[in-house]
Design a protein around this motif. Structure first.
Motif, PDB file in Angstrom:
ATOM      1  N   UNK A 103       0.956  -1.278   0.047  1.00  0.00           N
ATOM      2  CA  UNK A 103       0.139   0.038   0.060  1.00  0.00           C
ATOM      3  C   UNK A 103       0.827   1.504  -0.054  1.00  0.00           C
ATOM      4  N   UNK A 104       1.987   1.182   0.786  1.00  0.00           N
ATOM      5  CA  UNK A 104       2.891   2.632   0.892  1.00  0.00           C
ATOM      6  C   UNK A 104       4.289   2.207   0.779  1.00  0.00           C
ATOM      7  N   UNK A 105       4.719   1.352   1.917  1.00  0.00           N
ATOM      8  CA  UNK A 105       6.204   1.264   1.761  1.00  0.00           C
ATOM      9  C   UNK A 105       6.916   0.712   0.589  1.00  0.00           C
ATOM     10  N   UNK A 106       6.399  -0.294  -0.160  1.00  0.00           N
ATOM     11  CA  UNK A 106       7.203  -0.723  -1.180  1.00  0.00           C
ATOM     12  C   UNK A 106       6.841  -0.012  -2.457  1.00  0.00           C
ATOM     13  N   UNK A 107       5.883   0.655  -2.604  1.00  0.00           N
ATOM     14  CA  UNK A 107       5.796   1.641  -3.708  1.00  0.00           C
ATOM     15  C   UNK A 107       6.623   2.821  -3.723  1.00  0.00           C
ATOM     16  N   UNK A 108       6.981   3.149  -2.444  1.00  0.00           N
ATOM     17  CA  UNK A 108       7.746   4.612  -2.102  1.00  0.00           C
ATOM     18  C   UNK A 108       9.059   4.279  -2.359  1.00  0.00           C
ATOM     19  N   UNK A 109       9.371   2.928  -1.779  1.00  0.00           N
ATOM     20  CA  UNK A 109      10.899   2.573  -2.130  1.00  0.00           C
ATOM     21  C   UNK A 109      11.393   2.782  -3.562  1.00  0.00           C
ATOM     22  N   UNK A 110      10.450   1.971  -4.346  1.00  0.00           N
ATOM     23  CA  UNK A 110      10.584   1.745  -5.657  1.00  0.00           C
ATOM     24  C   UNK A 110      10.486   3.123  -6.451  1.00  0.00           C
ATOM     25  N   UNK A 111       9.507   3.818  -6.085  1.00  0.00           N
ATOM     26  CA  UNK A 111       9.570   5.260  -6.621  1.00  0.00           C
ATOM     27  C   UNK A 111      10.896   5.772  -6.565  1.00  0.00           C
ATOM     28  N   UNK A 112      11.098   5.898  -5.277  1.00  0.00           N
ATOM     29  CA  UNK A 112      12.534   6.765  -4.983  1.00  0.00           C
ATOM     30  C   UNK A 112      13.619   6.360  -5.520  1.00  0.00           C
ATOM     31  N   UNK A 113      13.796   5.058  -5.552  1.00  0.00           N
ATOM     32  CA  UNK A 113      14.854   4.340  -6.218  1.00  0.00           C
ATOM     33  C   UNK A 113      15.118   4.579  -7.612  1.00  0.00           C
ATOM     34  N   UNK A 114      14.030   4.578  -8.326  1.00  0.00           N
ATOM     35  CA  UNK A 114      13.991   4.744  -9.822  1.00  0.00           C
ATOM     36  C   UNK A 114      14.165   6.258 -10.313  1.00  0.00           C
ATOM     37  N   UNK A 115      14.230   6.991  -9.391  1.00  0.00           N
ATOM     38  CA  UNK A 115      14.532   8.457  -9.751  1.00  0.00           C
ATOM     39  C   UNK A 115      15.879   8.623 -10.131  1.00  0.00           C
ATOM     40  N   UNK A 116      16.625   7.597  -9.376  1.00  0.00           N
ATOM     41  CA  UNK A 116      18.039   7.656  -9.648  1.00  0.00           C
ATOM     42  C   UNK A 116      18.568   6.686 -10.413  1.00  0.00           C
ATOM     43  N   UNK A 117      17.869   5.629 -10.483  1.00  0.00           N
ATOM     44  CA  UNK A 117      18.217   4.400 -11.256  1.00  0.00           C
ATOM     45  C   UNK A 117      17.097   4.255 -12.364  1.00  0.00           C
ATOM     46  N   UNK A 118      16.661   4.765 -13.284  1.00  0.00           N
ATOM     47  CA  UNK A 118      15.342   4.714 -14.252  1.00  0.00           C
ATOM     48  C   UNK A 118      15.400   3.619 -14.923  1.00  0.00           C
ATOM     49  N   UNK A 154      20.801 -17.759   8.443  1.00  0.00           N
ATOM     50  CA  UNK A 154      21.180 -17.745   7.092  1.00  0.00           C
ATOM     51  C   UNK A 154      20.927 -16.658   6.370  1.00  0.00           C
ATOM     52  N   UNK A 155      20.225 -15.475   7.124  1.00  0.00           N
ATOM     53  CA  UNK A 155      19.795 -14.366   6.301  1.00  0.00           C
ATOM     54  C   UNK A 155      20.611 -13.168   6.732  1.00  0.00           C
ATOM     55  N   UNK A 156      20.619 -12.355   5.681  1.00  0.00           N
ATOM     56  CA  UNK A 156      21.190 -10.940   6.060  1.00  0.00           C
ATOM     57  C   UNK A 156      19.846 -10.055   6.190  1.00  0.00           C
ATOM     58  N   UNK A 157      19.992  -9.043   7.020  1.00  0.00           N
ATOM     59  CA  UNK A 157      18.958  -8.053   7.262  1.00  0.00           C
ATOM     60  C   UNK A 157      19.302  -6.789   7.525  1.00  0.00           C
ATOM     61  N   UNK A 158      18.554  -5.647   7.041  1.00  0.00           N
ATOM     62  CA  UNK A 158      18.867  -4.381   6.943  1.00  0.00           C
ATOM     63  C   UNK A 158      17.407  -3.897   7.593  1.00  0.00           C
ATOM     64  N   UNK A 159      17.261  -2.972   8.807  1.00  0.00           N
ATOM     65  CA  UNK A 159      16.122  -2.396   9.158  1.00  0.00           C
ATOM     66  C   UNK A 159      15.744  -1.128   8.134  1.00  0.00           C
ATOM     67  N   UNK A 160      14.485  -1.322   7.722  1.00  0.00           N
ATOM     68  CA  UNK A 160      13.892  -0.087   6.808  1.00  0.00           C
ATOM     69  C   UNK A 160      13.060   0.663   7.878  1.00  0.00           C
ATOM     70  N   UNK A 161      12.268   0.197   8.419  1.00  0.00           N
ATOM     71  CA  UNK A 161      11.252   1.076   9.302  1.00  0.00           C
ATOM     72  C   UNK A 161      10.655   0.189  10.478  1.00  0.00           C
ATOM     73  N   UNK A 162      10.474   1.034  11.440  1.00  0.00           N
ATOM     74  CA  UNK A 162       9.999   0.755  12.781  1.00  0.00           C
ATOM     75  C   UNK A 162       8.693   1.424  12.899  1.00  0.00           C
ATOM     76  N   UNK A 289      19.046   4.338   3.735  1.00  0.00           N
ATOM     77  CA  UNK A 289      17.636   5.135   4.167  1.00  0.00           C
ATOM     78  C   UNK A 289      17.273   5.130   5.630  1.00  0.00           C
ATOM     79  N   UNK A 290      16.320   5.968   5.844  1.00  0.00           N
ATOM     80  CA  UNK A 290      15.743   5.991   7.477  1.00  0.00           C
ATOM     81  C   UNK A 290      14.356   6.389   7.318  1.00  0.00           C
ATOM     82  N   UNK A 291      13.616   5.401   7.091  1.00  0.00           N
ATOM     83  CA  UNK A 291      12.030   5.380   7.197  1.00  0.00           C
ATOM     84  C   UNK A 291      11.299   5.335   8.418  1.00  0.00           C
TER      85      UNK A 291
END
Length: 296
Positions: A103-118, A154-162, A289-291
């Motif tokens: 609904x929000x997080x994934x579309x926002x991530x993709x939109x912002x990333x594609x601004x610099x990597x279209x 066996x996973x790597x992990x990065x926090x995106x949002x709390x 990032x820091x969401x």
């Protein structure tokens, strides 16, 4: 049958001369003759009519050449496609994520990333926790956005949002106007819980275990939007993150008095699997990032 044999065969077939073909391939003539003879032996038929150093494809050679040319073209196309998919500037990132995050997080991530990597494309898969975990473990996704409790060794992990968690009740509920609530005040209330395939379930269980308090579910829903719908209908109360897609009209969101009631979301991938340059570039981006929304 080896790929080099097929390359040698095509060169000889096009030049129709063993000496010229050996020079073009930077190979000795005896070595080339041996490779062609070995190929014919493996196929069980001659491919050329020989006249000294001159060779001419016979009907078997002509038939075989059509398929070899197609196979070599397919290999070229496959190599090019792999390069396109993995190129950090033009590649494809296969990303799976929990339904509610679409609904929000994934579309926002993709939109912002594609601004610099279209030119980077995303191959997206959404579903419940079980579905997307399976997708990642089978190698069908490069990356996965999910909750902290799904993290494994066996996973790597990065926090995106709390996200802070709230007690949610119907707007008509007697507790709806309270500025904050302790979870103990929900004792006796019908509680709308979650089934195990929902990403938030593990977080709630961990939080309840840390406080030594538990609530017996009257209903167990498949997803968060269903929980919100049940609460709106007055069928119970629950604990939810205040995210887009859940803020239905007719709900009251009440801060929890106990500490630690947060839902940590992040990016996860298998550290024992190949990660393409395109996916690595996206990981680097997310890491910067820091969401964080604790203040909501």
């Amino acid at each position: 049958m080896e790929l080099t044999q097929l390359e040698y065969f095509l060169t000889v077939a096009r030049l129709q001369h063993m000496t010229q073909a050996s020079k073009a391939l930077n190979l000795t003539q005896p070595a080339l003759s041996h490779a062609i003879s070995k190929l014919e032996h493996e196929l069980g038929v001659p491919l050329f009519e020989r006249s000294g150093r001159n060779l001419e494809l016979n009907r078997y050679g002509q038939m075989f050449m059509v398929w070899v040319e197609q196979a070599m073209q397919d290999l070229t196309n496959g190599t090019r496609e792999l390069q396109e998919w993995t190129n950090p500037e033009t590649g494809v990132v296969a990303l799976s994520y929990l339904n509610i995050l679409g609904v929000d997080l994934v579309p926002t991530l993709i939109r912002d990333y594609q601004r610099s990597h279209p030119q980077v494309r995303f191959e997206l898969t959404q579903g419940n926790l079980g579905d997307i975990d399976e997708h990642l473990n089978k190698g069908l996704s490069d990356l996965m956005i999910t909750s902290r409790e799904s993290f494994m060794e066996l996973h790597e992990w990065i926090v995106i949002q709390t996200l802070p968690l709230f007690i949610v009740v119907s707007a008509q509920h007697p507790l709806a106007n309270r500025p904050s609530l302790s979870l103990t005040e929900l004792s006796g209330e019908p509680f709308v819980g979650l089934k195990n395939n929902c990403g938030l379930k593990a977080t709630l269980l961990a939080r309840f275990q840390s406080t030594g308090f538990s609530l017996a579910s009257t209903y167990d829903a498949e997803d968060l939007i269903t929980v919100a719908g049940f609460i709106k209908a007055g069928l119970g109360v629950s604990v939810l993150p205040k995210t887009m897609g859940l803020e239905l009209e007719g709900l009251a969101w009440i801060p929890i008095q106990e500490e630690g009631w947060e839902w940590e979301l992040g990016l996860k991938w298998r550290k024992d699997r190949y990660v393409s340059p395109a996916a690595k570039r996206f990981i680097e981006y997310v890491n910067g990032l820091c969401y964080d929304t604790k203040s909501n």
